[in-house]
Design a protein around this motif. Structure first.
Motif, PDB file in Angstrom:
ATOM      1  N   UNK A 238      10.289  -5.063  17.274  1.00 25.11           N
ATOM      2  CA  UNK A 238       9.617  -3.889  16.783  1.00 25.11           C
ATOM      3  C   UNK A 238       9.940  -4.283  15.921  1.00 25.11           C
ATOM      4  N   UNK A 239       8.961  -4.405  14.870  1.00 24.34           N
ATOM      5  CA  UNK A 239       8.949  -4.295  13.348  1.00 24.34           C
ATOM      6  C   UNK A 239       9.243  -2.770  12.590  1.00 24.34           C
ATOM      7  N   UNK A 240      10.268  -2.810  11.447  1.00 21.66           N
ATOM      8  CA  UNK A 240      10.130  -1.266  11.841  1.00 21.66           C
ATOM      9  C   UNK A 240       9.024  -0.844  10.134  1.00 21.66           C
ATOM     10  N   UNK A 241       9.676   0.102   9.027  1.00 17.02           N
ATOM     11  CA  UNK A 241       8.437   0.446   8.110  1.00 17.02           C
ATOM     12  C   UNK A 241       8.937  -0.839   7.344  1.00 17.02           C
ATOM     13  N   UNK A 242       8.367  -0.743   6.588  1.00 12.69           N
ATOM     14  CA  UNK A 242       7.908  -1.727   5.634  1.00 12.69           C
ATOM     15  C   UNK A 242       8.353  -1.233   3.906  1.00 12.69           C
ATOM     16  N   UNK A 243       8.800  -1.349   3.225  1.00 12.41           N
ATOM     17  CA  UNK A 243       8.802  -1.070   2.122  1.00 12.41           C
ATOM     18  C   UNK A 243       8.225  -2.125   0.634  1.00 12.41           C
ATOM     19  N   UNK A 244       8.786  -1.386  -0.701  1.00 18.28           N
ATOM     20  CA  UNK A 244       8.372  -1.815  -1.851  1.00 18.28           C
ATOM     21  C   UNK A 244       7.889  -1.032  -2.763  1.00 18.28           C
ATOM     22  N   UNK A 245       8.168  -1.856  -4.602  1.00 17.60           N
ATOM     23  CA  UNK A 245       7.642  -1.191  -5.639  1.00 17.60           C
ATOM     24  C   UNK A 245       6.247  -1.016  -5.463  1.00 17.60           C
ATOM     25  N   UNK A 246       5.776   0.159  -6.558  1.00  8.31           N
ATOM     26  CA  UNK A 246       3.807   0.257  -6.422  1.00  8.31           C
ATOM     27  C   UNK A 246       3.472   1.253  -4.962  1.00  8.31           C
ATOM     28  N   UNK A 247       2.556   0.535  -5.313  1.00 10.25           N
ATOM     29  CA  UNK A 247       1.440   1.911  -3.865  1.00 10.25           C
ATOM     30  C   UNK A 247      -0.065   1.813  -4.821  1.00 10.25           C
ATOM     31  N   UNK A 248      -0.827   2.073  -3.590  1.00 11.43           N
ATOM     32  CA  UNK A 248      -2.132   1.330  -4.192  1.00 11.43           C
ATOM     33  C   UNK A 248      -3.107   1.327  -3.128  1.00 11.43           C
ATOM     34  N   UNK A 249      -3.870   3.187  -3.744  1.00  7.67           N
ATOM     35  CA  UNK A 249      -4.456   4.035  -2.220  1.00  7.67           C
ATOM     36  C   UNK A 249      -5.764   4.034  -2.925  1.00  7.67           C
ATOM     37  N   UNK A 250      -6.772   5.226  -2.648  1.00  6.42           N
ATOM     38  CA  UNK A 250      -7.463   6.025  -3.456  1.00  6.42           C
ATOM     39  C   UNK A 250      -7.796   7.274  -3.940  1.00  6.42           C
ATOM     40  N   UNK A 251      -8.880   7.395  -4.726  1.00  6.52           N
ATOM     41  CA  UNK A 251      -8.953   9.048  -5.405  1.00  6.52           C
ATOM     42  C   UNK A 251     -10.352   9.254  -4.525  1.00  6.52           C
ATOM     43  N   UNK A 252      -9.934  10.875  -4.296  1.00  5.76           N
ATOM     44  CA  UNK A 252     -10.890  11.456  -3.578  1.00  5.76           C
ATOM     45  C   UNK A 252     -12.728  10.921  -3.721  1.00  5.76           C
ATOM     46  N   UNK A 253     -12.599  10.593  -4.632  1.00  3.43           N
ATOM     47  CA  UNK A 253     -14.318  10.257  -5.364  1.00  3.43           C
ATOM     48  C   UNK A 253     -14.134   9.382  -6.370  1.00  3.43           C
ATOM     49  N   UNK A 254     -14.882   8.920  -6.571  1.00  5.00           N
ATOM     50  CA  UNK A 254     -15.055   8.475  -7.777  1.00  5.00           C
ATOM     51  C   UNK A 254     -14.891   8.700  -9.093  1.00  5.00           C
ATOM     52  N   UNK A 255     -14.131   8.404  -9.933  1.00  6.25           N
ATOM     53  CA  UNK A 255     -14.184   8.654 -11.684  1.00  6.25           C
ATOM     54  C   UNK A 255     -14.810   7.715 -12.925  1.00  6.25           C
ATOM     55  N   UNK A 256     -14.751   8.608 -13.265  1.00  6.96           N
ATOM     56  CA  UNK A 256     -15.096   7.332 -14.895  1.00  6.96           C
ATOM     57  C   UNK A 256     -13.837   6.929 -15.114  1.00  6.96           C
TER      58      UNK A 256
END
Length: 370
Positions: A238-256
């Motif tokens: 089994x593979x455990x959790x993956x770690x590293x620097x930085x994150x990428x995700x989404x805002x709850x809504x588009x913003x200027x």
């Protein structure tokens, strides 16, 4: 009499949050100067250790300084008291002040620097930007008398076994009968020397990150009633959790982009930022990396980021990002100071009222804007 807290206790607490094995191999984390065995009462939390930081620590009778940026990145060949670094070392030793750094391990940790920034900026469903460490897992199976199963299971779980996703104490238990014959020189918890003993036992199986195997086994043995605990450790695929620097995700809504810039200034408490791209452009997918993250612009773009928030962006890299259609928001390296209040909260909760946790009032940002 209240138990005395030592530096080693604080380091252990920090490493439950940001294990040292998550640090990049070029980094220098952990104890920078001082002693593991020094008793500690007053702790100062800062982003950096400058001479002014040390002076602040001396004024407040601080025993330990916890920082994000290491005091030493490379080995030193001399301690020259005529230099700022030499005076820092001299004052720390003279006043018996230890320094501990949690750097890239803190960046990569769950709830660490980059997750803090995501939380503040409203970035949701975040994934790791630069994946550099995958946990290796093992399975442990221990045989324990049914009367002590709960105690042993809890001791193992509290030390890192059986954590799967958002769940703890994940185990499987089966019941059976164990046998043993105590030989001469033994001191059996159950039974008599020379007599075959039959005991109703429980087999407890659980998964452990290999890096946590020693504390889990130690805790299991301490809680186990037998003179010699019977247990097995198995490698698993089994593979455990993956770690590293930085994150990428989404805002709850588009913003200027301009609106996101204002949010960055407010939530990271910075007066000025640099930004590339059309300020009226709508953005939703956001990458973030505290500190110096310019070398990850291609990764951020490849993973679908509309905008990348990081510090220390240089001229030509910013041009490259703009040409590839990736907007960049640079709040500066000092934006990482957000770690200070979160680290204080963590240690306050971990040690209750046993320690006095101070927040540094020294501004270690070398830049001012005019």
């Amino acid at each position: 009499m209240a138990a005395v807290t030592h530096n080693a206790d604080v380091f252990k607490a920090m490493e439950t949050w940001a294990p040292k094995y998550l640090a990049y191999d070029w980094d220098n984390v952990g104890l920078q100067i001082g002693s593991f065995q020094k008793p500690v009462k007053n702790i100062l939390i800062s982003l950096d250790v400058l001479e002014a930081t040390v002076n602040e620590a001396i004024e407040n009778n601080v025993d330990l300084i916890i920082v994000h940026h290491p005091l030493f990145f490379k080995s030193i060949k001399q301690i020259n008291m005529d230099t700022a670094k030499g005076r820092i070392i001299q004052k720390l030793i003279q006043h018996d002040i230890s320094v501990y750094a949690a750097h890239t391990n803190f960046d990569a940790a769950n709830g660490g620097m980059n997750d803090i920034m995501c939380h503040l900026l409203g970035i949701q469903n975040a994934d790791v930007l630069d994946k550099n460490y995958t946990e290796r897992l093992v399975k442990i199976a221990v045989f324990v008398p049914r009367t002590h199963a709960d105690e042993v299971r809890d001791a193992m779980s509290r030390n890192g076994a059986g954590h799967i996703g958002d769940y703890s104490h994940c185990t499987f238990q089966s019941q059976g009968q164990g046998t043993f014959k105590p030989l001469e020189g033994s001191d059996p918890y159950i039974g008599n020397q020379g007599e075959l003993e039959f005991v109703d036992e429980v087999k407890i199986e659980t998964i452990i990150p290999a890096a946590k195997m020693t504390p889990v086994i130690d805790a299991m043995i301490d809680a186990h009633p037998y003179e010699e605990a019977a247990y097995d450790v198995y490698p698993v695929e089994n593979s455990g959790e993956v770690y590293g620097v930085g994150r990428i995700g989404t805002l709850d809504e588009e913003l200027a982009l301009k609106t996101l810039c204002e949010r960055v200034k407010k939530e990271l408490n910075v007066q000025n930022i640099r930004v590339t791209g059309d300020l009226d452009r709508k953005v939703k997918t956001v990458a973030v990396l505290g500190g110096s993250g310019e070398k990850y612009i291609n990764k951020a773009k490849h993973m679908g980021a509309d905008v990348y928030i990081t510090g220390d962006m240089t001229f030509h890299t910013a041009q490259d990002a703009r040409e590839m259609g990736l907007s960049v928001i640079d709040p500066g390296h000092y934006a990482e100071k957000v770690m200070i209040s979160y680290t204080k909260s963590f240690l306050d909760n971990y040690f209750a009222e046993d320690l006095n946790i101070l927040v540094s009032q020294t501004n270690t940002d070398p830049f001012q804007f005019i």
